[in-house]
Design an enzyme around this catalytic site. Structure first.
Site, PDB file in Angstrom:
ATOM      1  N   PRO A   2       0.878  -1.218  -0.056  1.00 15.73           N
ATOM      2  CA  PRO A   2      -0.197   0.154   0.103  1.00 15.73           C
ATOM      3  C   PRO A   2       0.836   1.379   0.073  1.00 15.73           C
ATOM      4  O   PRO A   2       1.982   1.292   0.837  1.00 15.73           O
ATOM      5  CB  PRO A   2      -0.699  -0.214   1.430  1.00 15.73           C
ATOM      6  CG  PRO A   2      -0.594  -1.429   1.775  1.00 15.73           C
ATOM      7  CD  PRO A   2       0.503  -1.994   1.088  1.00 15.73           C
ATOM      8  N   GLU A   3       0.517   2.108  -0.948  1.00 16.57           N
ATOM      9  CA  GLU A   3       1.253   3.513  -1.071  1.00 16.57           C
ATOM     10  C   GLU A   3       0.252   4.674  -0.352  1.00 16.57           C
ATOM     11  O   GLU A   3      -0.880   4.152   0.036  1.00 16.57           O
ATOM     12  CB  GLU A   3       1.604   3.808  -2.582  1.00 16.57           C
ATOM     13  CG  GLU A   3       2.699   2.638  -3.023  1.00 16.57           C
ATOM     14  CD  GLU A   3       2.894   3.077  -4.439  1.00 16.57           C
ATOM     15  OE1 GLU A   3       3.362   4.354  -4.780  1.00 16.57           O
ATOM     16  OE2 GLU A   3       3.188   1.933  -5.141  1.00 16.57           O
ATOM     17  N   LYS A  54       3.186   6.311   5.002  1.00 14.52           N
ATOM     18  CA  LYS A  54       2.422   5.083   4.848  1.00 14.52           C
ATOM     19  C   LYS A  54       2.115   4.652   6.317  1.00 14.52           C
ATOM     20  O   LYS A  54       1.659   3.509   6.477  1.00 14.52           O
ATOM     21  CB  LYS A  54       3.290   4.247   4.269  1.00 14.52           C
ATOM     22  CG  LYS A  54       3.768   4.416   2.884  1.00 14.52           C
ATOM     23  CD  LYS A  54       4.414   3.224   2.182  1.00 14.52           C
ATOM     24  CE  LYS A  54       5.092   4.076   0.780  1.00 14.52           C
ATOM     25  NZ  LYS A  54       6.134   2.871   0.163  1.00 14.52           N
ATOM     26  N   ARG A 254      14.188  -3.121  -7.824  1.00 13.98           N
ATOM     27  CA  ARG A 254      12.624  -2.908  -8.151  1.00 13.98           C
ATOM     28  C   ARG A 254      12.198  -2.896  -9.582  1.00 13.98           C
ATOM     29  O   ARG A 254      13.161  -2.267 -10.251  1.00 13.98           O
ATOM     30  CB  ARG A 254      12.051  -1.766  -7.504  1.00 13.98           C
ATOM     31  CG  ARG A 254      12.490  -1.608  -5.750  1.00 13.98           C
ATOM     32  CD  ARG A 254      11.722  -2.556  -5.045  1.00 13.98           C
ATOM     33  NE  ARG A 254      10.132  -2.295  -5.025  1.00 13.98           N
ATOM     34  CZ  ARG A 254       9.574  -1.357  -4.464  1.00 13.98           C
ATOM     35  NH1 ARG A 254      10.161  -0.452  -3.763  1.00 13.98           N
ATOM     36  NH2 ARG A 254       8.251  -1.531  -4.708  1.00 13.98           N
TER      37      ARG A 254
END
Ligand SMILES: [Zn+2]
Length: 264
Positions: A2-3, A54, A254
């Site tokens: 989740p961002e 976050k 990433r």
């Protein structure tokens, strides 16, 4: 993971579902999920729910706070039936009115910390500017990018520069700015930095409006998917709107998605 938009959507949901509720107890179903800084008998009512980066912060009426980080796969699911649970429930916050909040987490990296209201949260001290705040402007980013050889994509993921961005939104922001993610931070022109500021705010606000992005795990408090995945241009895509192939490369471990025709 989740961002910012997903965490903000969860907070909007929590404000509707659990604000003002009295916490009766917190049950830990997997050890290591809860971190108690102090022995607590009673936490009181949830007085406010806020976000920093976050992190989700719930302040209570008896001067405590719960600091929640969802990490890779954490979810907070509101449940009206105390007998119901979810397949990867790691902890449950039980309310006096016999409803509960389930902390579900497949990968088990998420945490709930309980601490005194006025205690510092060490992790928050290291966070950079909130991207939707006025502090995040061209002057701020120009200063952060000075002498930075790292690619702009990697810099935007650095939580000590900007709090709350992750892989999905950085890909979308750089696509909208038409900037190649491999470009070194210090080589960007002022006009390009202004574009990054502008589109960071635009993309995050659009994503919050669409309740976040669900690629794999993310769910809202009501256990619903987000819809912003339908508006992404490059992340997880094969073809760009211009007709060219989307490139997928690795940067700092990433995946990075971009169009080398539209982005330069
Ligand atoms: Zn393109």
């Amino acid at each position: 993971m989740p961002e910012l938009p997903e965490v903000q959507t969860i907070i909007n949901g929590l404000n509707q579902k659990v604000l003002g509720k009295e916490i009766q107890k917190i049950i830990e179903l997997r050890s290591g999920t809860l971190e108690w800084q102090i022995p607590i008998t009673s936490l009181g009512k949830i007085e406010s729910i806020s976000r920093r980066g976050k992190y989700i912060i719930l302040q209570t009426s008896l001067h405590y706070k719960l600091v929640i980080h969802l990490r890779m796969t954490g979810k907070l699911i509101f449940e009206r039936d105390l007998d119901k649970t979810s397949s990867h429930s790691r902890a449950e916050i039980i309310f006096a009115d016999k409803t509960k909040l389930i902390f579900d987490d497949v990968r088990t990296f998420g945490k709930i910390e309980v601490m005194k209201k006025n205690d510092d949260i060490p992790a928050l001290k290291k966070l950079g500017a909130e991207p939707l705040s006025n502090e995040f402007d061209a002057e701020y980013l120009i200063d952060k990018l000075r002498n930075i050889k790292a690619p702009i994509k990697t810099v935007l993921l650095d939580q000590s520069v900007i709090a709350g961005l992750g892989n999905i939104y950085v890909a979308e922001i750089l696509y909208r700015c038409k900037i190649d993610p491999r470009k070194a931070g210090k080589t960007l022109r002022t006009a390009q930095i202004k574009e990054i500021i502008k589109y960071t705010k635009v993309v995050l606000q659009e994503a919050i409006k669409h309740n976040g992005t669900t690629i794999s795990d993310y769910r809202s408090v009501e256990d619903k998917s987000g819809e912003f995945q339908n508006f992404l241009n490059v992340y997880g895509k094969k073809t760009c709107e211009c007709g060219a192939e989307i490139h997928k490369i690795k940067q700092a471990g990433r995946s990075t998605y971009f169009c080398n025709i539209c982005q330069s």
